[in-house]
Scaffold this active site. Structure first.
Site, mmCIF file in Angstrom:
data_model
loop_
_atom_site.group_PDB
_atom_site.id
_atom_site.type_symbol
_atom_site.label_atom_id
_atom_site.label_comp_id
_atom_site.label_asym_id
_atom_site.label_seq_id
_atom_site.Cartn_x
_atom_site.Cartn_y
_atom_site.Cartn_z
ATOM 1 N N GLY A 103 -46.420 -34.435 -82.782
ATOM 2 C CA GLY A 103 -47.509 -34.447 -83.753
ATOM 3 C C GLY A 103 -47.007 -34.298 -85.168
ATOM 4 O O GLY A 103 -46.802 -35.285 -85.885
ATOM 5 N N SER A 104 -46.748 -33.056 -85.568
ATOM 6 C CA SER A 104 -46.401 -32.809 -86.969
ATOM 7 C C SER A 104 -45.091 -33.484 -87.366
ATOM 8 O O SER A 104 -44.960 -33.950 -88.500
ATOM 9 C CB SER A 104 -46.333 -31.302 -87.243
ATOM 10 O OG SER A 104 -45.582 -30.656 -86.258
ATOM 11 N N MET A 164 -59.639 -29.514 -77.669
ATOM 12 C CA MET A 164 -59.625 -28.045 -77.526
ATOM 13 C C MET A 164 -61.050 -27.515 -77.644
ATOM 14 O O MET A 164 -61.813 -27.985 -78.488
ATOM 15 C CB MET A 164 -58.783 -27.432 -78.642
ATOM 16 C CG MET A 164 -57.382 -27.986 -78.723
ATOM 17 S SD MET A 164 -56.496 -27.228 -80.092
ATOM 18 C CE MET A 164 -54.968 -28.181 -80.050
ATOM 19 N N ASP A 198 -44.767 -31.531 -74.466
ATOM 20 C CA ASP A 198 -45.724 -31.450 -75.575
ATOM 21 C C ASP A 198 -45.519 -30.168 -76.370
ATOM 22 O O ASP A 198 -45.725 -29.074 -75.850
ATOM 23 C CB ASP A 198 -47.143 -31.501 -74.993
ATOM 24 C CG ASP A 198 -48.213 -31.601 -76.058
ATOM 25 O OD1 ASP A 198 -47.879 -31.717 -77.244
ATOM 26 O OD2 ASP A 198 -49.404 -31.557 -75.674
ATOM 27 N N GLY A 199 -45.138 -30.334 -77.641
ATOM 28 C CA GLY A 199 -45.056 -29.198 -78.558
ATOM 29 C C GLY A 199 -43.685 -29.030 -79.182
ATOM 30 O O GLY A 199 -42.688 -28.874 -78.482
ATOM 31 N N ASP A 210 -55.629 -34.561 -78.316
ATOM 32 C CA ASP A 210 -55.749 -33.143 -77.951
ATOM 33 C C ASP A 210 -57.186 -32.672 -78.113
ATOM 34 O O ASP A 210 -57.709 -32.610 -79.218
ATOM 35 C CB ASP A 210 -54.852 -32.302 -78.865
ATOM 36 C CG ASP A 210 -53.385 -32.490 -78.527
ATOM 37 O OD1 ASP A 210 -53.014 -32.267 -77.368
ATOM 38 O OD2 ASP A 210 -52.618 -32.875 -79.439
ATOM 39 N N MET A 223 -45.935 -27.810 -71.361
ATOM 40 C CA MET A 223 -46.159 -27.333 -72.733
ATOM 41 C C MET A 223 -44.891 -26.625 -73.215
ATOM 42 O O MET A 223 -44.426 -25.677 -72.589
ATOM 43 C CB MET A 223 -47.322 -26.341 -72.784
ATOM 44 C CG MET A 223 -48.715 -26.918 -72.620
ATOM 45 S SD MET A 223 -49.226 -28.177 -73.827
ATOM 46 C CE MET A 223 -48.828 -27.434 -75.404
ATOM 47 N N PHE A 245 -52.367 -25.229 -81.097
ATOM 48 C CA PHE A 245 -52.037 -25.568 -82.481
ATOM 49 C C PHE A 245 -50.842 -26.511 -82.537
ATOM 50 O O PHE A 245 -49.928 -26.410 -81.724
ATOM 51 C CB PHE A 245 -51.697 -24.294 -83.275
ATOM 52 C CG PHE A 245 -52.811 -23.281 -83.266
ATOM 53 C CD1 PHE A 245 -53.844 -23.353 -84.198
ATOM 54 C CD2 PHE A 245 -52.853 -22.286 -82.296
ATOM 55 C CE1 PHE A 245 -54.896 -22.440 -84.173
ATOM 56 C CE2 PHE A 245 -53.899 -21.367 -82.254
ATOM 57 C CZ PHE A 245 -54.922 -21.441 -83.188
ATOM 58 N N GLY A 246 -50.868 -27.384 -83.546
ATOM 59 C CA GLY A 246 -49.689 -28.198 -83.817
ATOM 60 C C GLY A 246 -48.720 -27.409 -84.685
ATOM 61 O O GLY A 246 -49.033 -26.310 -85.158
ATOM 62 N N GLY A 247 -47.540 -27.954 -84.864
ATOM 63 C CA GLY A 247 -46.598 -27.385 -85.822
ATOM 64 C C GLY A 247 -45.896 -26.106 -85.398
ATOM 65 O O GLY A 247 -45.360 -25.387 -86.245
ATOM 66 N N SER A 271 -49.165 -37.349 -81.413
ATOM 67 C CA SER A 271 -50.416 -36.605 -81.282
ATOM 68 C C SER A 271 -51.282 -36.796 -82.519
ATOM 69 O O SER A 271 -50.914 -36.408 -83.622
ATOM 70 C CB SER A 271 -50.137 -35.114 -81.091
ATOM 71 O OG SER A 271 -51.360 -34.419 -81.202
ATOM 72 N N HIS A 298 -51.688 -39.755 -78.137
ATOM 73 C CA HIS A 298 -51.951 -38.472 -77.479
ATOM 74 C C HIS A 298 -53.140 -37.811 -78.171
ATOM 75 O O HIS A 298 -53.149 -37.621 -79.384
ATOM 76 C CB HIS A 298 -50.710 -37.584 -77.561
ATOM 77 C CG HIS A 298 -50.844 -36.295 -76.806
ATOM 78 N ND1 HIS A 298 -50.689 -36.209 -75.440
ATOM 79 C CD2 HIS A 298 -51.127 -35.033 -77.233
ATOM 80 C CE1 HIS A 298 -50.858 -34.950 -75.054
ATOM 81 N NE2 HIS A 298 -51.140 -34.213 -76.121
ATOM 82 N N MET A 337 -57.598 -29.320 -73.233
ATOM 83 C CA MET A 337 -57.354 -27.868 -73.257
ATOM 84 C C MET A 337 -58.721 -27.203 -73.236
ATOM 85 O O MET A 337 -59.162 -26.589 -74.217
ATOM 86 C CB MET A 337 -56.550 -27.509 -74.517
ATOM 87 C CG MET A 337 -55.087 -27.914 -74.389
ATOM 88 S SD MET A 337 -54.263 -28.032 -75.977
ATOM 89 C CE MET A 337 -54.681 -29.719 -76.403
ATOM 90 N N HIS A 373 -55.413 -35.059 -73.460
ATOM 91 C CA HIS A 373 -54.955 -33.732 -73.023
ATOM 92 C C HIS A 373 -56.103 -32.760 -73.226
ATOM 93 O O HIS A 373 -56.427 -32.396 -74.356
ATOM 94 C CB HIS A 373 -53.725 -33.360 -73.880
ATOM 95 C CG HIS A 373 -53.189 -31.985 -73.628
ATOM 96 N ND1 HIS A 373 -52.278 -31.378 -74.482
ATOM 97 C CD2 HIS A 373 -53.401 -31.098 -72.627
ATOM 98 C CE1 HIS A 373 -51.963 -30.195 -74.018
ATOM 99 N NE2 HIS A 373 -52.638 -29.985 -72.899
HETATM 100 C C1 DX5 Z 1 -50.823 -28.328 -78.896
HETATM 101 C C2 DX5 Z 1 -51.073 -29.767 -78.570
HETATM 102 C C3 DX5 Z 1 -49.992 -30.673 -78.992
HETATM 103 C C4 DX5 Z 1 -49.767 -30.700 -80.476
HETATM 104 C C5 DX5 Z 1 -48.314 -31.003 -80.704
HETATM 105 O O1 DX5 Z 1 -51.756 -27.536 -78.283
HETATM 106 O O2 DX5 Z 1 -51.240 -29.940 -77.176
HETATM 107 O O3 DX5 Z 1 -50.195 -31.991 -78.512
HETATM 108 O O4 DX5 Z 1 -50.563 -31.639 -81.135
HETATM 109 O O5 DX5 Z 1 -48.045 -30.860 -82.038
HETATM 110 P P1 DX5 Z 1 -46.570 -30.639 -82.584
HETATM 111 O O6 DX5 Z 1 -45.785 -31.844 -82.207
HETATM 112 O O7 DX5 Z 1 -46.791 -30.494 -84.063
HETATM 113 O O8 DX5 Z 1 -46.039 -29.386 -81.940
HETATM 114 ZN ZN ZN Z 2 -51.256 -32.093 -76.386
#
Ligand code: DX5
Ligand code: ZN
Length: 222
Positions: A198-199, A38, A176-177, A36, A138, A144-146, A9, A34, A69, A67
């Site tokens: 992502g993170s 938002m 995802d997540g 994101d 999800m 949010f990531g992380g 991501s 990927h 959102m 993706h």
């Molecule tokens: C969250 C996003 C994810 C996010 C995942 O709303 O849809 O794609 O970037 O990040 P990690 O892998 O850090 O949970």
């Molecule tokens: Zn995503």
């Protein structure tokens, strides 16, 4: 051998070095980018929009897995297609006219995905599954990531795998997540085809190696 799709991501990339991070993904074992998006309405956060995606598209040599959102995705999917999206995923919870939204995405020549929030059961897709190319489960609350991986995800993946297999479909299951090397293999064993991270990738010392590690752990012994 089954190929698990790894989709890092870009939300966790260094936005001041998007060219560098895009090239890192190009030269890594990653399968997709990927992306994101938002809107601050469907989710309590705003990520980035069209100009940033255009910059990524300029450098990316792999499919863009977008993706959304956002509410009312029908207002923007054509633009995302023009910006190179090969897969466009919209949220079940944001689409009262999901069937129409999916047809619009497919008419643009994209793969059409549906994302489910952690509280949304997979069986709401029973009567639409045959029209979906990808289901994104999800494993954290979107926005949010992380965040920490929600363990109940395995159960949802197993149920959805069964629904897809019973119908003889080849719908992709994407997670995802909170994905890491600690849960990646369990997700694949439960029936996942694609993992977003992502993170875990971008905060690691060597993202290229971390992507390779995710790939290896998913495919070992399969
Ligand atoms: C969250 C996003 C994810 C996010 C995942 O709303 O849809 O794609 O970037 O990040 P990690 O892998 O850090 O949970
Ligand atoms: Zn995503």
């Amino acid at each position: 051998m089954k190929n698990t799709i790894i989709a890092p991501s870009v939300l966790a990339a260094d936005f001041a070095n998007l060219q560098r991070d895009s090239e890192m993904l190009n030269n890594s074992a990653a399968d997709w980018f990927h992306i994101d998006i938002m809107d601050g309405v469907f989710v309590p956060n705003i990520s980035f929009g069209m100009p940033v995606l255009q910059a990524i598209q300029h450098h990316a040599t792999k499919p863009l897995d977008v993706h959304l959102m956002i509410v009312q995705p029908e207002r923007y999917v054509e633009t995302f297609r023009k910006l190179g999206a090969e897969i466009i995923t919209i949220h079940y919870e944001a689409c009262p006219h999901l069937h129409r939204n999916l047809q619009q995405i497919k008419d643009l020549g994209c793969k059409a995905g549906v994302a489910l929030n952690p509280h949304t059961p997979v069986n709401v897709l029973e009567d639409i599954l045959h029209d979906i190319d990808l289901v994104l489960i999800m494993s954290v609350n979107p926005g949010f990531g992380g965040q920490k991986f929600i363990e109940h995800t395995y159960e949802k993946v197993r149920k959805l795998r069964k629904m897809i297999d019973e119908r003889g479909l080849n719908t992709i299951i994407e997670i995802d997540g909170g994905v890491t090397t600690a849960n990646a293999r369990g997700l694949v064993d439960a029936g996942a085809d694609a993992l977003v991270a992502g993170s875990f990738v971008f905060n690691s010392e060597n993202p290229t190696q971390t992507i390779q590690d995710l790939k290896n752990i998913c495919e070992a012994g399969l």
